[in-house]
Design a protein around this motif. Structure first.
Motif, PDB file in Angstrom:
ATOM      1  N   ASP A 150      -5.293 -14.291  -7.539  1.00  0.00           N
ATOM      2  CA  ASP A 150      -3.932 -14.612  -7.106  1.00  0.00           C
ATOM      3  C   ASP A 150      -3.569 -15.961  -7.718  1.00  0.00           C
ATOM      4  O   ASP A 150      -4.195 -16.975  -7.401  1.00  0.00           O
ATOM      5  CB  ASP A 150      -3.865 -14.677  -5.578  1.00  0.00           C
ATOM      6  CG  ASP A 150      -2.432 -14.846  -5.077  1.00  0.00           C
ATOM      7  OD1 ASP A 150      -1.657 -15.580  -5.724  1.00  0.00           O
ATOM      8  OD2 ASP A 150      -2.095 -14.253  -4.047  1.00  0.00           O
TER       9      ASP A 150
ATOM     10  N   GLY B   9       1.044 -16.486  -6.368  1.00  0.00           N
ATOM     11  CA  GLY B   9       1.764 -15.306  -5.922  1.00  0.00           C
ATOM     12  C   GLY B   9       1.855 -14.187  -6.929  1.00  0.00           C
ATOM     13  O   GLY B   9       2.424 -13.127  -6.635  1.00  0.00           O
ATOM     14  N   LEU B  10       1.294 -14.372  -8.111  1.00  0.00           N
ATOM     15  CA  LEU B  10       1.246 -13.319  -9.119  1.00  0.00           C
ATOM     16  C   LEU B  10      -0.198 -12.864  -9.311  1.00  0.00           C
ATOM     17  O   LEU B  10      -1.141 -13.626  -9.088  1.00  0.00           O
ATOM     18  CB  LEU B  10       1.805 -13.828 -10.452  1.00  0.00           C
ATOM     19  CG  LEU B  10       3.295 -14.184 -10.473  1.00  0.00           C
ATOM     20  CD1 LEU B  10       3.668 -14.747 -11.852  1.00  0.00           C
ATOM     21  CD2 LEU B  10       4.169 -12.976 -10.144  1.00  0.00           C
TER      22      LEU B  10
ATOM     23  N   VAL C 155       1.155 -10.329 -13.526  1.00  0.00           N
ATOM     24  CA  VAL C 155       2.142  -9.367 -13.036  1.00  0.00           C
ATOM     25  C   VAL C 155       2.480  -9.623 -11.574  1.00  0.00           C
ATOM     26  O   VAL C 155       1.753 -10.318 -10.863  1.00  0.00           O
ATOM     27  CB  VAL C 155       1.630  -7.915 -13.198  1.00  0.00           C
ATOM     28  CG1 VAL C 155       1.324  -7.619 -14.651  1.00  0.00           C
ATOM     29  CG2 VAL C 155       0.389  -7.685 -12.343  1.00  0.00           C
ATOM     30  N   GLU C 156       3.586  -9.028 -11.126  1.00  0.00           N
ATOM     31  CA  GLU C 156       4.015  -9.165  -9.742  1.00  0.00           C
ATOM     32  C   GLU C 156       3.115  -8.331  -8.830  1.00  0.00           C
ATOM     33  O   GLU C 156       2.608  -7.281  -9.229  1.00  0.00           O
ATOM     34  CB  GLU C 156       5.469  -8.692  -9.591  1.00  0.00           C
ATOM     35  CG  GLU C 156       6.498  -9.519 -10.352  1.00  0.00           C
ATOM     36  CD  GLU C 156       6.497  -9.219 -11.845  1.00  0.00           C
ATOM     37  OE1 GLU C 156       5.858  -8.213 -12.260  1.00  0.00           O
ATOM     38  OE2 GLU C 156       7.107  -9.992 -12.598  1.00  0.00           O
ATOM     39  N   PRO C 157       2.910  -8.782  -7.603  1.00  0.00           N
ATOM     40  CA  PRO C 157       2.048  -8.028  -6.673  1.00  0.00           C
ATOM     41  C   PRO C 157       2.561  -6.620  -6.385  1.00  0.00           C
ATOM     42  O   PRO C 157       1.773  -5.715  -6.126  1.00  0.00           O
ATOM     43  CB  PRO C 157       2.032  -8.893  -5.403  1.00  0.00           C
ATOM     44  CG  PRO C 157       3.197  -9.817  -5.543  1.00  0.00           C
ATOM     45  CD  PRO C 157       3.379 -10.035  -6.997  1.00  0.00           C
ATOM     46  N   GLU C 158       3.885  -6.431  -6.474  1.00  0.00           N
ATOM     47  CA  GLU C 158       4.434  -5.083  -6.255  1.00  0.00           C
ATOM     48  C   GLU C 158       3.920  -4.098  -7.295  1.00  0.00           C
ATOM     49  O   GLU C 158       3.756  -2.910  -7.018  1.00  0.00           O
ATOM     50  CB  GLU C 158       5.960  -5.126  -6.285  1.00  0.00           C
ATOM     51  CG  GLU C 158       6.604  -5.831  -5.106  1.00  0.00           C
ATOM     52  CD  GLU C 158       6.463  -7.331  -5.158  1.00  0.00           C
ATOM     53  OE1 GLU C 158       6.583  -7.992  -4.095  1.00  0.00           O
ATOM     54  OE2 GLU C 158       6.226  -7.862  -6.275  1.00  0.00           O
ATOM     55  N   LEU C 159       3.680  -4.600  -8.511  1.00  0.00           N
ATOM     56  CA  LEU C 159       3.154  -3.733  -9.575  1.00  0.00           C
ATOM     57  C   LEU C 159       1.738  -3.277  -9.238  1.00  0.00           C
ATOM     58  O   LEU C 159       1.370  -2.130  -9.500  1.00  0.00           O
ATOM     59  CB  LEU C 159       3.182  -4.447 -10.921  1.00  0.00           C
ATOM     60  CG  LEU C 159       2.645  -3.665 -12.112  1.00  0.00           C
ATOM     61  CD1 LEU C 159       3.406  -2.355 -12.291  1.00  0.00           C
ATOM     62  CD2 LEU C 159       2.726  -4.504 -13.385  1.00  0.00           C
TER      63      LEU C 159
ATOM     64  N   LYS D  79      -2.102  -6.524  -1.175  1.00  0.00           N
ATOM     65  CA  LYS D  79      -1.818  -5.214  -1.783  1.00  0.00           C
ATOM     66  C   LYS D  79      -3.117  -4.440  -1.994  1.00  0.00           C
ATOM     67  O   LYS D  79      -3.193  -3.243  -1.728  1.00  0.00           O
ATOM     68  CB  LYS D  79      -1.093  -5.399  -3.119  1.00  0.00           C
ATOM     69  CG  LYS D  79       0.201  -6.176  -3.039  1.00  0.00           C
ATOM     70  CD  LYS D  79       1.233  -5.499  -2.169  1.00  0.00           C
ATOM     71  CE  LYS D  79       2.524  -6.295  -2.166  1.00  0.00           C
ATOM     72  NZ  LYS D  79       3.556  -5.677  -1.271  1.00  0.00           N
TER      73      LYS D  79
ATOM     74  N   GLU E 113      -0.881 -13.081  -1.131  1.00  0.00           N
ATOM     75  CA  GLU E 113       0.151 -12.060  -1.334  1.00  0.00           C
ATOM     76  C   GLU E 113      -0.351 -10.924  -2.204  1.00  0.00           C
ATOM     77  O   GLU E 113      -0.148  -9.749  -1.907  1.00  0.00           O
ATOM     78  CB  GLU E 113       1.393 -12.709  -1.963  1.00  0.00           C
ATOM     79  CG  GLU E 113       2.565 -11.755  -2.106  1.00  0.00           C
ATOM     80  CD  GLU E 113       3.820 -12.440  -2.604  1.00  0.00           C
ATOM     81  OE1 GLU E 113       4.823 -11.748  -2.813  1.00  0.00           O
ATOM     82  OE2 GLU E 113       3.783 -13.680  -2.788  1.00  0.00           O
ATOM     83  N   VAL E 114      -1.000 -11.276  -3.305  1.00  0.00           N
ATOM     84  CA  VAL E 114      -1.533 -10.253  -4.201  1.00  0.00           C
ATOM     85  C   VAL E 114      -2.673  -9.497  -3.532  1.00  0.00           C
ATOM     86  O   VAL E 114      -2.747  -8.271  -3.580  1.00  0.00           O
ATOM     87  CB  VAL E 114      -2.025 -10.891  -5.513  1.00  0.00           C
ATOM     88  CG1 VAL E 114      -2.678  -9.835  -6.405  1.00  0.00           C
ATOM     89  CG2 VAL E 114      -0.871 -11.555  -6.243  1.00  0.00           C
TER      90      VAL E 114
ATOM     91  N   LYS F  90       2.818  -5.970 -20.474  1.00  0.00           N
ATOM     92  CA  LYS F  90       2.638  -7.388 -20.166  1.00  0.00           C
ATOM     93  C   LYS F  90       1.246  -7.889 -20.524  1.00  0.00           C
ATOM     94  O   LYS F  90       0.889  -9.017 -20.192  1.00  0.00           O
ATOM     95  CB  LYS F  90       2.899  -7.632 -18.677  1.00  0.00           C
ATOM     96  CG  LYS F  90       4.337  -7.352 -18.260  1.00  0.00           C
ATOM     97  CD  LYS F  90       4.564  -7.672 -16.788  1.00  0.00           C
ATOM     98  CE  LYS F  90       6.033  -7.457 -16.419  1.00  0.00           C
ATOM     99  NZ  LYS F  90       6.299  -7.797 -15.006  1.00  0.00           N
TER     100      LYS F  90
END
Length: 293
Positions: free
Chosen positions: A217, A220-221, A282-286, A50, A46-47, A266
Motif C-alpha cells: 500500500d 492509498g494506491l 494502481v487504484e485499490p478498486e482495480l 480489498k 485501503e488497498v 499501467k
C-alpha cells in the motif's frame, strides 16, 4: 502430493515471524523460496482491505461454516519458506484462543493419526497418513502466539529450541532477493531452476537467477513490483524485450477482461544493472475488480 505443496495450500488458510515485512536475515541461508502475507496491514490499509475482503469471503467464511473455526480475527501474519524439495516451514503469528487450539487439534485427530511428542520441554504433534497417504508433518502451539507447521522433525525441534525464531544471519548472501516497502501486504521470492522448453516463458525462467514479488500500500494506491535477477546484465536487457512483448500480447488478449487490460496498461518494464523490474501503481478498486474477475 508432496508435503511442500500441502503447506503452500495452507498459506491462504492460516502469520509471519516477527513484523510486517521480511528481511533477508530472517530467512535461513539457502532458502529456495518463500511466501509472506501480513493480515494486520491488510485489515488496516485501503488497498489491503480489498485483498482481505476476498480472504474473508472465500476462505474464512468457509472455515467458520465447514469446520467451526473462526480464524480471521486471530491470525496476524503468515510466512512459508523452504530450503529444499522436501523441507518446508509454515509460521503463523496470531493470538490463538484455547478454544481454537483445541479445535485444531481435534480436527487433526479426526482427519489423521496424531502423536504427541516433546522437544526442549515443549510439546509438538506429528500427523501422518493424511488422506490415506504416507504424508508426515509436525505442528505445535508451544511458542506463545505462534502456530508452527514443518515437514520434518529436525526443523520443528530447532524452531522450538529457539523460541520460534530463525537463527540470524550476518550476511544476506545466502538468502533470496527480498523487496520491502513501508506497508507490505504480500511478498514472495524464489531461486529459479532452469526449466526445459523453448517457449518465451521458459526462456525467461531459464536465464533467471532469482525473482521476487511485492504487493504494498503506497499512499492509498496498490504498488505491485516484481524483480528478476538475470544471469548477466546483457541477458536482463533481452529478458526485458521478451517480458514487454508478453505484456503487449496479453493486453490485446484481455480486451474482454477490462481489469486485466487496465493493469497491463499501467505496467512498466525497466532494466538496471542486470535486474529486470516490472512495476505498476494502481487504484485499490482495480485490485477488487481483478479479484472478482
Amino acid at each position: 502430493m508432496h508435503m511442500i505443496h500441502r503447506l503452500a495450500l495452507l498459506l491462504v488458510l492460516l502469520p509471519g515471524l516477527t513484523f510486517a515485512g521480511i528481511a533477508p536475515a530472517e530467512l535461513p541461508a539457502n532458502t529456495r523460496w518463500y511466501l509472506h502475507a501480513d493480515l494486520v496491514e491488510m485489515r488496516d490499509s485501503e488497498v489491503g482491505r480489498k485483498l482481505y475482503g476476498w480472504l474473508e469471503k472465500e476462505v474464512f467464511s468457509e472455515l467458520r461454516e465447514g469446520l467451526d473455526l473462526d480464524l480471521d480475527k486471530e491470525i496476524d501474519r503468515i510466512t512459508l519458506f523452504s530450503q529444499g524439495e522436501e523441507d518446508a516451514v509454515l509460521a503463523i503469528r496470531g493470538r490463538f484462543s484455547e478454544e481454537t487450539r483445541d479445535k485444531i487439534l481435534a480436527l487433526a485427530e479426526r482427519k489423521t493419526r496424531v502423536d504427541e511428542q516433546e522437544a526442549d520441554g515443549r510439546t509438538y504433534y506429528r500427523f501422518r497418513e493424511v488422506d490415506d497417504t504416507d504424508l508426515d508433518g509436525y505442528f505445535s502451539f508451544a511458542v506463545d502466539g505462534l502456530l508452527l507447521l514443518t515437514s520434518n522433525t529436525s526443523a520443528m525441534e530447532r524452531l522450538l529450541a529457539n523460541g520460534g525464531r530463525i537463527e540470524q544471519r550476518e550476511a544476506a548472501g545466502g538468502t533470496l532477493l527480498v523487496l520491502t516497502a513501508d506497508r507490505d501486504l504480500m511478498q514472495a521470492g524464489i531461486r529459479a531452476d532452469a526449466p526445459q522448453g523453448d517457449s518465451w516463458e521458459s526462456q525467461i525462467l531459464k536465464h533467471t537467477r532469482e525473482a521476487a514479488l511485492l504487493i504494498a500500500d503506497r499512499d492509498g494506491l496498490a504498488a505491485i513490483e516484481a524483480k528478476v535477477v538475470a544471469d548477466d546484465p546483457a541477458m536482463a536487457v533481452s529478458l526485458a524485450g521478451i517480458v514487454g512483448g508478453l505484456i503487449g500480447l496479453q493486453a490485446m488478449a484481455a480486451e474482454e477482461e477490462s481489469a486485466i487490460a487496465e493493469l497491463l496498461g499501467k505496467t512498466k518494464v525497466t532494466v538496471n544493472e542486470g535486474i529486470l523490474a516490472v512495476t505498476a501503481l494502481v487504484e485499490p478498486e482495480l485490485i477488487a475488480r481483478l479479484i472478482s474477475e
